[in-house]
Design an enzyme around this catalytic site. Structure first.
Site, short mmCIF file in Angstrom:
data_model
loop_
_atom_site.label_atom_id
_atom_site.label_comp_id
_atom_site.label_asym_id
_atom_site.label_seq_id
_atom_site.Cartn_x
_atom_site.Cartn_y
_atom_site.Cartn_z
N ASP A 125 -25.95 24.34 33.19
CA ASP A 125 -25.88 23.78 31.99
C ASP A 125 -24.31 23.99 31.51
O ASP A 125 -24.03 22.97 30.84
CB ASP A 125 -27.07 23.85 30.56
CG ASP A 125 -26.67 22.91 29.34
OD1 ASP A 125 -26.42 22.13 29.58
OD2 ASP A 125 -26.90 23.94 28.51
N ARG A 138 -23.00 5.35 25.81
CA ARG A 138 -22.74 6.90 25.42
C ARG A 138 -23.67 8.10 26.49
O ARG A 138 -23.42 8.64 26.66
CB ARG A 138 -24.01 6.69 24.09
CG ARG A 138 -23.51 6.20 22.68
CD ARG A 138 -24.41 6.75 21.38
NE ARG A 138 -24.75 8.23 21.42
CZ ARG A 138 -25.52 8.32 20.99
NH1 ARG A 138 -27.08 7.57 21.00
NH2 ARG A 138 -25.80 9.59 20.65
N LYS A 139 -24.60 7.45 27.56
CA LYS A 139 -24.70 8.15 28.61
C LYS A 139 -23.58 8.57 30.25
O LYS A 139 -22.83 7.63 30.02
CB LYS A 139 -25.43 7.62 29.15
CG LYS A 139 -26.63 7.30 27.93
CD LYS A 139 -28.21 6.03 29.07
CE LYS A 139 -29.90 6.35 28.12
NZ LYS A 139 -30.42 5.67 28.46
#
Length: 250
Positions: free
Chosen positions: A169, A214-215
């Site tokens: 992450d 936005r992805k």
């Protein structure tokens, strides 16, 4: 407070550390129920933040070898003997970032002084996450050299799956931020293939898959440094956000 700052500045003027032309910029900060005005003093009054991605005594031979491999590619020499930026860029890493809580509530000074990034909150070098990130803007790739410390144990002698997910992450999120500006993690799909032994050094290689509005879609592989062992495969989705989204709790 203003009187104390004034005395400090007069002392610096006498010592020659400030000139009379030096501007002291008032900065207004808001805390719960109060508005305070401070003065920005010269940067030499404050120690430079420590870059935790620089080598330390806990780094093993393989960690150092991979660090030097990518670090050498951050600056290259031209035919004329000139130095110029190489294909890779090292990213500094500090141990704190946030000053605001969800909802825009300004944290107290005590909480601010103690807040630390999760991956940089262990003071003992080598005990947990030892890592350094490099980014290649032209190839839209990011690589992390990670040495996993003894405090990350899950299965006996091996790294906890949650610690691996944390680093995935961290790396993919950093990469997405470089590509798209401020983002939040929307999805991490991790396939664990092979456990990572404690104390070993691995590579996390992040690549841009595509961007749609936005992805930002990122893929990431965790492998041994020679690429012969695949530890995890990941697909990640990040959503671009604004600062107002973050402070309002989305």
């Amino acid at each position: 407070m203003a009187w104390s700052v004034g005395r400090i500045c007069k002392g610096f003027l006498r010592l020659g550390l400030l000139s009379k032309q030096t501007q002291l910029i008032p900065v207004t900060s808001v805390s719960v129920g109060t508005v305070r005005t401070a003065v920005t003093l010269p940067s030499f009054l404050f120690p430079k933040p420590r870059d935790f991605s620089l080598p330390n005594s806990s780094w093993g031979l393989e960690m150092m070898r991979m660090y030097e491999h990518y670090n050498r590619q951050c600056e290259v020499e031209t035919e004329g003997g000139q130095k110029q930026e190489g294909p890779w860029q090292k990213l500094p890493s500090y141990n704190r970032l946030l000053k605001y809580a969800t909802g825009g509530v300004y944290l107290s000074e005590m909480i601010q002084s103690k807040a630390r990034l999760f991956t940089r909150n262990i003071r003992n070098p080598g005990a947990a996450f030892e890592y350094v990130l490099f980014v290649n803007s032209e190839e839209q790739k990011c690589v992390c050299v990670l040495q996993a410390g003894h405090l990350l144990e899950g299965p006996p002698g091996h790294v906890h799956g949650g610690a691996i997910a944390t680093m995935i992450d961290t790396v993919t999120g950093t990469h997405a931020t470089i590509l798209s500006g401020p983002v939040m993690t929307a999805n991490l799909n991790i396939n664990y293939r092979r456990p990572i032994p404690l104390g070993s050094t691995v590579l996390l290689e992040s690549s841009l898959e595509k961007k749609e509005g936005r992805k930002t879609f990122i893929t990431c592989r965790v492998t041994s440094t020679d690429g012969s062992k695949l530890h995890t495969e990941t697909s990640a989705l990040f959503l671009s956000i604004s600062a107002s989204h973050l402070l309002s709790g989305l």
